[in-house]
Design an enzyme around this catalytic site. Structure first.
Site, PDB file in Angstrom:
ATOM      1  N   ALA A   1      27.362  -1.843   3.712  1.00  0.00           N
ATOM      2  CA  ALA A   1      27.324  -0.503   3.396  1.00  0.00           C
ATOM      3  C   ALA A   1      25.499  -0.232   3.388  1.00  0.00           C
ATOM      4  O   ALA A   1      24.888  -0.923   2.666  1.00  0.00           O
ATOM      5  CB  ALA A   1      27.947   0.057   2.276  1.00  0.00           C
ATOM      6  N   LYS A   2      25.060   0.861   3.860  1.00  0.00           N
ATOM      7  CA  LYS A   2      23.752   1.533   3.720  1.00  0.00           C
ATOM      8  C   LYS A   2      23.754   2.367   2.131  1.00  0.00           C
ATOM      9  O   LYS A   2      23.692   3.451   2.432  1.00  0.00           O
ATOM     10  CB  LYS A   2      23.198   1.941   4.777  1.00  0.00           C
ATOM     11  CG  LYS A   2      21.855   2.284   4.702  1.00  0.00           C
ATOM     12  CD  LYS A   2      21.105   2.926   6.118  1.00  0.00           C
ATOM     13  CE  LYS A   2      19.752   3.109   6.279  1.00  0.00           C
ATOM     14  NZ  LYS A   2      18.930   1.748   6.065  1.00  0.00           N
ATOM     15  N   ALA A   3      23.919   1.593   1.297  1.00  0.00           N
ATOM     16  CA  ALA A   3      24.082   2.122  -0.163  1.00  0.00           C
ATOM     17  C   ALA A   3      22.528   1.965  -0.761  1.00  0.00           C
ATOM     18  O   ALA A   3      22.138   1.194  -0.902  1.00  0.00           O
ATOM     19  CB  ALA A   3      25.191   1.294  -0.886  1.00  0.00           C
TER      20      ALA A   3
END
Length: 288
Positions: A156-158
């Protein structure tokens, strides 16, 4: 240059274009305290955002990965990005879409009752690594490692996953470097703080297997470009001891685009023909 909170222009927030300076959130927004946020970085060339829909779809997937379902479709996010570009009169620009848990009934770790919010901003942004496209970026080697996918949603691009990246980049800049290369939790070469990494040895390309970090959209594009040119690409685990055997190196990312690397720690690399070819070909592709 004015700070990012003090500019003219418009930002899209939750379905409405608002004045840049009025794009604000409450101090008790859940994301500010617990990093419940995902984002995308994108570049527009000649009025067209490169791989725009893939970014919108990844934003939605990242939200789902951190148990934060976004109440917007990819089509709606695409429309928001177009509206921001038009409202700000931008053609070549960096576009930032960010979704987060806002302020609501929950202020503990749980946030299921808080609204999910979305904003899209865009601005002019030059080369991420300044003049490194000519001479090659200088990288430090970070003391922080990319963690196991058993501890975080690593694909995830969290926002929370970037904390150690910020710390690593600050330490690198203090040493006069542009960025830092990170190893993963097993000790293999992983990536830079906000970009994937490639190496060249005897005309073949080697790049870390993205099994505990983001498989970047630019990374995937560059791999396709290399394979179209019949250049062998090896996606695999890379040991630190191999660094001295590689002849060329470059970074890929939406902000970084294709940036040559001249040095990582004590290891030196040439800005060779293949590196220049891929950088130039990528520049041509995104503007085609």
């Amino acid at each position: 240059m004015a700070g990012y909170d003090d500019r003219d222009g418009k930002i899209w927030m939750d379905g409405t274009l608002v004045d840049w300076r009025d794009a604000k959130v409450h101090v008790l927004s859940h994301a500010l305290h617990y990093a419940s946020s995902v984002f995308e970085g994108e570049r527009a060339y000649g009025g067209r955002i490169f791989e725009s829909r893939k970014h919108s779809e990844r934003l939605i997937a990242s939200g789902a990965a951190i148990d934060m379902p976004l109440p917007w479709t990819a089509d709606e996010i695409e429309a928001a990005k177009s509206a921001v570009m038009e409202a700000n009169g931008l053609s070549d620009a960096y576009v930032r879409a960010v979704a987060w848990r806002g302020a609501g009934e929950d202020m503990g770790v749980s946030s299921a009752r808080n609204p999910v919010r979305l904003a899209v901003a865009a601005w002019e942004w030059g080369a991420y690594y300044s003049d490194s496209k000519m001479k090659g970026a200088k990288l430090d080697i970070s003391k922080w490692k990319r963690p196991s996918p058993e501890t975080i949603p690593s694909h995830a691009k969290a926002a929370g996953l970037y904390m150690i990246c910020t710390m690593s980049k600050h330490a690198a800049e203090a040493k006069g470097c542009a960025d830092a290369m990170m190893f993963d939790y097993r000790g293999y070469v992983a990536e830079a703080t906000g970009a994937n990494i490639f190496f060249v040895k005897d005309g073949e390309v080697h790049t870390p297997l993205p099994d505990c970090f983001l498989n970047g959209i630019t990374r995937q594009t560059v791999i396709r470009m290399l394979k179209d040119r019949q250049v062998p690409v090896h996606e695999r685990h890379i040991e630190p001891a191999e660094l001295e055997s590689f002849q060329q190196c470059w970074l890929t990312g939406t902000a970084a685009e294709v940036t040559p690397v001249g040095q990582i720690g004590d290891y030196g690399f040439e800005v060779g023909a293949l590196t220049r070819e891929i950088a130039e070909a990528y520049e041509a592709l995104v503007r085609s």
